[in-house]
Design a protein around this motif. Structure first.
Motif, PDB file in Angstrom:
ATOM      1  N   ALA A 185      29.578  27.336  27.096  1.00 23.16           N
ATOM      2  CA  ALA A 185      30.284  27.251  25.811  1.00 23.16           C
ATOM      3  C   ALA A 185      30.692  25.820  25.455  1.00 23.16           C
ATOM      4  CB  ALA A 185      31.520  28.148  25.861  1.00 23.16           C
ATOM      5  N   ARG A 186      30.312  24.847  26.252  1.00 21.52           N
ATOM      6  CA  ARG A 186      30.694  23.460  25.985  1.00 21.52           C
ATOM      7  C   ARG A 186      29.982  22.890  24.764  1.00 21.52           C
ATOM      8  NH1 ARG A 186      32.046  19.800  30.317  1.00 21.52           N
ATOM      9  NH2 ARG A 186      30.304  18.510  29.651  1.00 21.52           N
ATOM     10  N   ASP A 187      30.725  22.112  23.981  1.00 27.03           N
ATOM     11  CA  ASP A 187      30.123  21.356  22.880  1.00 27.03           C
ATOM     12  C   ASP A 187      29.730  19.997  23.471  1.00 27.03           C
ATOM     13  OD1 ASP A 187      31.118  20.605  19.433  1.00 27.03           O
ATOM     14  OD2 ASP A 187      29.474  19.835  20.667  1.00 27.03           O
ATOM     15  N   GLU A 188      28.507  19.907  23.986  1.00 28.93           N
ATOM     16  CA  GLU A 188      28.102  18.738  24.748  1.00 28.93           C
ATOM     17  C   GLU A 188      28.169  17.450  23.951  1.00 28.93           C
ATOM     18  OE1 GLU A 188      27.546  20.765  28.370  1.00 28.93           O
ATOM     19  OE2 GLU A 188      27.783  18.668  27.819  1.00 28.93           O
ATOM     20  N   ALA A 189      27.801  17.495  22.672  1.00 30.53           N
ATOM     21  CA  ALA A 189      27.820  16.278  21.842  1.00 30.53           C
ATOM     22  C   ALA A 189      29.251  15.772  21.663  1.00 30.53           C
ATOM     23  CB  ALA A 189      27.163  16.549  20.495  1.00 30.53           C
ATOM     24  N   ALA A 190      30.161  16.692  21.360  1.00 29.90           N
ATOM     25  CA  ALA A 190      31.554  16.295  21.151  1.00 29.90           C
ATOM     26  C   ALA A 190      32.178  15.786  22.453  1.00 29.90           C
ATOM     27  CB  ALA A 190      32.357  17.476  20.606  1.00 29.90           C
ATOM     28  N   ILE A 191      31.864  16.447  23.566  1.00 30.69           N
ATOM     29  CA  ILE A 191      32.418  16.021  24.855  1.00 30.69           C
ATOM     30  C   ILE A 191      31.865  14.653  25.249  1.00 30.69           C
ATOM     31  CG2 ILE A 191      32.504  16.560  27.323  1.00 30.69           C
ATOM     32  CD1 ILE A 191      32.513  19.518  26.536  1.00 30.69           C
ATOM     33  N   ALA A 192      30.580  14.409  24.970  1.00 26.71           N
ATOM     34  CA  ALA A 192      29.986  13.105  25.276  1.00 26.71           C
ATOM     35  C   ALA A 192      30.686  11.998  24.496  1.00 26.71           C
ATOM     36  CB  ALA A 192      28.492  13.124  24.956  1.00 26.71           C
ATOM     37  N   ALA A 193      31.024  12.297  23.232  1.00 25.25           N
ATOM     38  CA  ALA A 193      31.739  11.300  22.419  1.00 25.25           C
ATOM     39  C   ALA A 193      33.126  11.021  22.992  1.00 25.25           C
ATOM     40  CB  ALA A 193      31.849  11.797  20.974  1.00 25.25           C
ATOM     41  N   ARG A 194      33.794  12.083  23.447  1.00 31.44           N
ATOM     42  CA  ARG A 194      35.117  11.898  24.040  1.00 31.44           C
ATOM     43  C   ARG A 194      35.008  11.129  25.369  1.00 31.44           C
ATOM     44  NH1 ARG A 194      38.646  11.222  22.963  1.00 31.44           N
ATOM     45  NH2 ARG A 194      40.147  12.522  24.048  1.00 31.44           N
ATOM     46  N   ASN A 195      33.977  11.423  26.145  1.00 26.06           N
ATOM     47  CA  ASN A 195      33.761  10.682  27.386  1.00 26.06           C
ATOM     48  C   ASN A 195      33.607   9.194  27.115  1.00 26.06           C
ATOM     49  OD1 ASN A 195      33.801  13.099  28.747  1.00 26.06           O
ATOM     50  ND2 ASN A 195      31.582  13.203  29.083  1.00 26.06           N
ATOM     51  N   GLN A 196      32.826   8.874  26.087  1.00 30.98           N
ATOM     52  CA  GLN A 196      32.578   7.476  25.751  1.00 30.98           C
ATOM     53  C   GLN A 196      33.865   6.783  25.317  1.00 30.98           C
ATOM     54  OE1 GLN A 196      29.698   6.878  22.644  1.00 30.98           O
ATOM     55  NE2 GLN A 196      29.540   4.676  23.013  1.00 30.98           N
ATOM     56  N   ALA A 197      34.708   7.492  24.553  1.00 29.53           N
ATOM     57  CA  ALA A 197      35.964   6.900  24.089  1.00 29.53           C
ATOM     58  C   ALA A 197      36.881   6.578  25.268  1.00 29.53           C
ATOM     59  CB  ALA A 197      36.660   7.855  23.117  1.00 29.53           C
ATOM     60  N   VAL A 198      36.949   7.495  26.242  1.00 28.04           N
ATOM     61  CA  VAL A 198      37.812   7.275  27.405  1.00 28.04           C
ATOM     62  C   VAL A 198      37.285   6.122  28.255  1.00 28.04           C
ATOM     63  CG1 VAL A 198      38.595   8.283  29.583  1.00 28.04           C
ATOM     64  CG2 VAL A 198      38.719   9.616  27.485  1.00 28.04           C
ATOM     65  N   ASP A 235      35.377  15.020  29.989  1.00 27.22           N
ATOM     66  CA  ASP A 235      35.145  15.520  31.337  1.00 27.22           C
ATOM     67  C   ASP A 235      36.163  14.907  32.296  1.00 27.22           C
ATOM     68  OD1 ASP A 235      31.619  15.695  30.795  1.00 27.22           O
ATOM     69  OD2 ASP A 235      32.973  17.364  31.235  1.00 27.22           O
ATOM     70  N   PRO A 236      36.346  15.485  33.477  1.00 27.60           N
ATOM     71  CA  PRO A 236      37.257  14.897  34.472  1.00 27.60           C
ATOM     72  C   PRO A 236      36.910  13.425  34.709  1.00 27.60           C
ATOM     73  CG  PRO A 236      36.588  17.074  35.181  1.00 27.60           C
ATOM     74  CD  PRO A 236      35.773  16.761  33.962  1.00 27.60           C
ATOM     75  N   LEU A 237      37.943  12.618  34.890  1.00 30.97           N
ATOM     76  CA  LEU A 237      37.747  11.175  35.001  1.00 30.97           C
ATOM     77  C   LEU A 237      36.806  10.820  36.139  1.00 30.97           C
ATOM     78  CD1 LEU A 237      38.755   8.551  33.647  1.00 30.97           C
ATOM     79  CD2 LEU A 237      40.422   8.365  35.488  1.00 30.97           C
ATOM     80  N   ALA A 238      36.870  11.531  37.251  1.00 28.13           N
ATOM     81  CA  ALA A 238      36.020  11.221  38.404  1.00 28.13           C
ATOM     82  C   ALA A 238      34.539  11.383  38.067  1.00 28.13           C
ATOM     83  CB  ALA A 238      36.383  12.116  39.577  1.00 28.13           C
ATOM     84  N   GLU A 239      34.223  12.183  37.048  1.00 25.99           N
ATOM     85  CA  GLU A 239      32.830  12.411  36.689  1.00 25.99           C
ATOM     86  C   GLU A 239      32.293  11.356  35.721  1.00 25.99           C
ATOM     87  OE1 GLU A 239      33.480  17.267  36.924  1.00 25.99           O
ATOM     88  OE2 GLU A 239      32.236  16.425  35.322  1.00 25.99           O
ATOM     89  N   ILE A 240      33.194  10.642  35.035  1.00 27.59           N
ATOM     90  CA  ILE A 240      32.729   9.675  34.023  1.00 27.59           C
ATOM     91  C   ILE A 240      33.110   8.235  34.349  1.00 27.59           C
ATOM     92  CG2 ILE A 240      32.729  11.408  32.199  1.00 27.59           C
ATOM     93  CD1 ILE A 240      35.383  10.326  31.213  1.00 27.59           C
ATOM     94  N   TRP A 241      34.148   8.024  35.158  1.00 27.42           N
ATOM     95  CA  TRP A 241      34.598   6.665  35.521  1.00 27.42           C
ATOM     96  C   TRP A 241      33.997   6.341  36.880  1.00 27.42           C
ATOM     97  CZ3 TRP A 241      35.918   2.440  33.381  1.00 27.42           C
ATOM     98  CH2 TRP A 241      36.709   1.477  33.993  1.00 27.42           C
ATOM     99  N   THR A 242      32.737   6.002  36.875  1.00 21.29           N
ATOM    100  CA  THR A 242      31.967   5.816  38.103  1.00 21.29           C
ATOM    101  C   THR A 242      31.813   4.334  38.439  1.00 21.29           C
ATOM    102  OG1 THR A 242      29.964   5.987  36.769  1.00 21.29           O
ATOM    103  CG2 THR A 242      30.730   7.998  37.851  1.00 21.29           C
ATOM    104  N   GLU A 243      31.413   4.069  39.681  1.00 20.37           N
ATOM    105  CA  GLU A 243      31.347   2.687  40.160  1.00 20.37           C
ATOM    106  C   GLU A 243      30.364   1.845  39.355  1.00 20.37           C
ATOM    107  OE1 GLU A 243      30.922   2.351  44.329  1.00 20.37           O
ATOM    108  OE2 GLU A 243      30.716   0.164  44.323  1.00 20.37           O
ATOM    109  N   ASP A 244      29.282   2.462  38.885  1.00 21.22           N
ATOM    110  CA  ASP A 244      28.313   1.681  38.115  1.00 21.22           C
ATOM    111  C   ASP A 244      28.883   1.218  36.785  1.00 21.22           C
ATOM    112  OD1 ASP A 244      26.557   4.041  36.148  1.00 21.22           O
ATOM    113  OD2 ASP A 244      28.304   4.459  37.371  1.00 21.22           O
ATOM    114  N   ILE A 245      30.033   1.780  36.387  1.00 20.19           N
ATOM    115  CA  ILE A 245      30.700   1.343  35.151  1.00 20.19           C
ATOM    116  C   ILE A 245      31.758   0.297  35.455  1.00 20.19           C
ATOM    117  CG2 ILE A 245      32.207   2.081  33.261  1.00 20.19           C
ATOM    118  CD1 ILE A 245      30.730   4.747  33.269  1.00 20.19           C
TER     119      ILE A 245
END
Length: 607
Positions: A185-198, A235-245
């Motif tokens: 049920a996830r809105d992947e496009a909207a969540i991706a945008a929120r991930n990018q903002a964070v 998404d949870p920070l651990a999933e998007i705030w990764t070392e390669d970033i």
């Protein structure tokens, strides 16, 4: 002066001002309001209030030069929790650093301000349940709930990878809401945008910071600036705030290998204004200033032996000129041990930590005397004089500094300088073995030159407890007293990391948080033995208190408090334990005269 007669500290007043304000306040307004309550009569009022603000996790910068109360700033924030097998088995909901910070914002606060009590969680059917913070293993925390929560959770028919949405309703009342979202049920496009903002906000914050930033410091900033006040959480920070970033961000400034180090900052940063000259701002690139007198001719010098109290056989001899300062000595010690100069520090001329009468603090501290203004020649040192260098009020590194030699007319040259050394310098941040939980070296150890029979007994008892814990963890059968001790140890998840290394732990590290876990364990066992037959009247009192609806664990603590008071009283008076007095004191508990389990006093640690 009695403690009750002392004026409130500036840290306490800053808390009072920010908490009372319904909206975040600019720094200058906080200073004005604090000054109205108690005049700020320190040498540098700006630094005094900035230090007061920095000592709290309840006060957070909102990113626009204002400071707010985190328990209000989190209101309306929504975060995701990805479900794991622990949740599906009904054990606990595993939390990331971000969700733990949302639900228990004072997790890393000092003991006086730390609140890890249960939160109120509102289910979709408007039922509210109590959820407890649970230590699961190693550094993994989670939340455990009552039957009502798991009954609701079971109806979801959730799968691994589905998510719970946690929303803060009223942080000050510890009221939160939960909802469920299956992966499909996830809105992947909207969540991706929120991930990018964070991620963009986190990168910007890291670039502005004078230090590399740990997640638990970054998350309050993201919460305070409103990054999670959106109906569609990232998404949870651990999933998007990764070392390669984050690694390339640090690499831009070529910082040392450690994450928590100072990196170059842009000038006139309003969030970190430079009230002190650059030479006094902590960072790995600083070096001691050369002695002016030594450039012109002979100079009086002092040879100082510096050794960590945990490793007395590892030392560095530093020769420093009389016209150089304690700040120069601090920098030379950091250089000699190859450390990062990334924390506050003090020198205590009495050799005793927290002795304010002899403390000479770092340039940013609130002490009466500061290291950059005190020269070595002013200290009235003689051969064999000894004082304490205390570095990092969090990790509490204690170094003894002893005068080995005084040269009345040392030749012209570069001072301070390293003139002798012995042993390999310990790493500033000891590596921790992931399997055993043991540190490469123990900063809290205090090796004794001659061990007493008592030391040998302590070590033997701890090894025995460690063996019991290891057998219990391995699922092996235990009987009698060993089974009882293992059960008590399981009931204290906050000390599982202690049980894992009891065979090697030192007295200093065992009691570093102000309470001795082994003593606590022994008292627990004693009270349980009394309840189960050793002292029948205690069992009767236990049942009466339990009937009042008080948690079993808390009842044991209350009885244990009375036991310890009578135990210490007998010890102090050198007389037998007074069982009659003990039972009379216990009877008062039935009428509500309770007290917490005795804890040994310990000075509050400054950061």
């Amino acid at each position: 002066m009695p403690k009750s007669d002392q004026p409130p500290s500036y840290t306490a007043l800053a808390h009072q001002v920010v908490q009372a304000a319904r909206e975040p306040l600019p720094f200058d307004e906080i200073m004005r309001r604090v000054h109205r309550i108690r005049p700020i009569d320190t040498k540098n009022p700006t630094n005094t209030i900035r230090n007061a603000l920095s000592q709290s996790r309840l006060i957070v910068n909102t990113g626009d030069g204002r400071y707010g109360w985190i328990l209000r700033l989190i209101n309306g924030s929504v975060m995701r929790v990805t479900l794991t097998t622990s949740a599906l088995s009904g054990t606990a909901i595993e939390l990331g650093d971000d969700t733990r910070e949302l639900l228990w914002p004072t997790f890393f606060e000092i003991q006086a301000r730390c609140d890890r009590s249960p939160i109120n969680l509102r289910l979709p059917d408007r039922t509210t349940v109590k959820m407890e913070l649970a230590h699961l293993h190693d550094s993994q925390w989670g939340m455990a709930g009552p039957v009502e929560f798991w009954r609701w959770f079971k109806t979801l028919r959730a799968k691994v990878g589905d998510q719970l949405l946690l929303r803060a309703i009223t942080g000050e009342q510890k009221l939160y809401a939960v909802d469920y979202q299956p992966r499909a049920a996830r809105d992947e496009a909207a969540i991706a945008a929120r991930n990018q903002a964070v991620v963009q906000a986190a990168v910007a914050r890291l670039r502005r910071s004078p230090y590399g930033m740990a997640d638990w410091d970054l998350i309050p900033h993201l919460l305070a600036t409103g990054l999670y006040r959106d109906p569609i959480p990232p998404d949870p920070l651990a999933e998007i705030w990764t070392e390669d970033i984050w690694r390339p961000v640090l690499a831009e400034k070529k910082p040392p290998s450690r994450t928590w180090v100072r990196i170059a900052t842009t000038p006139h940063n309003k969030e970190y204004p430079a009230d002190l000259p650059r030479e006094h701002q902590a960072g790995p690139d600083r070096r001691p200033r050369p002695s002016r007198q030594a450039q012109r001719g002979p100079v009086k010098t002092f040879v100082l032996r510096v050794s960590h109290r945990a490793l007395p056989k590892v030392w560095r001899d530093i020769e420093i000129a009389a016209d150089q300062t304690l700040e120069d000595l601090h920098l030379m010690i950091q250089q000699a041990f190859d450390w990062n100069d990334d924390h506050l520090y003090s020198f205590f001329m009495s050799g005793q930590v927290y002795d304010q009468t002899t403390e000479i603090g770092s340039p940013w501290s609130e002490t009466k005397r500061h290291t950059q203004r005190v020269t070595i020649g002013e200290l009235d040192l003689s051969v064999c004089s000894q004082f304490l260098y205390y570095f990092d009020y969090g990790d509490s590194h204690e170094f003894d500094v002893q005068v080995k030699q005084i040269n009345a007319a040392a030749p012209t040259g570069n001072y301070p300088r390293l003139v002798a050394q012995h042993g390999q310098a310990p790493p500033q941040y000891p590596e921790i073995d992931e399997e055993t939980g043991e540190m490469a070296w123990d900063p809290y150890a205090r090796p004794a030159l001659v061990e007493s029979p008592l030391d040998d007994t302590k070590r033997s008892n701890r090894k025995m407890l460690h063996r019991i814990w290891q057998r219990a963890q391995a699922g092996k059968s235990l009987q009698g007293e060993e089974a009882l001790l293992a059960e008590i140890m399981r009931e204290h998840p906050e000390w599982h990391h202690v049980w894992n290394r009891l065979d090697k732990i030192s007295d200093a590290q065992l009691e570093k948080d102000g309470v001795n876990p082994v003593m606590h364990l022994v008292v627990h066992e004693t009270i349980l033995n009394q309840i189960t037959g050793a002292l029948p009247p205690v069992a009767e009192i236990y049942q009466k208190i339990l009937a009042q609806g008080i948690d079993r664990h808390e009842v044991i603590h209350r009885i244990g408090a009375v036991f310890m008071e009578e135990f210490y009283r007998a010890l102090k008076a050198d007389r037998p334990f007074d069982e009659t007095r003990y039972l009379l004191q216990l009877k008062q508990l039935v009428h509500g005269k309770a007290q917490p389990l005795r804890r040994e006093p310990r000075p509050r640690r400054r950061r």
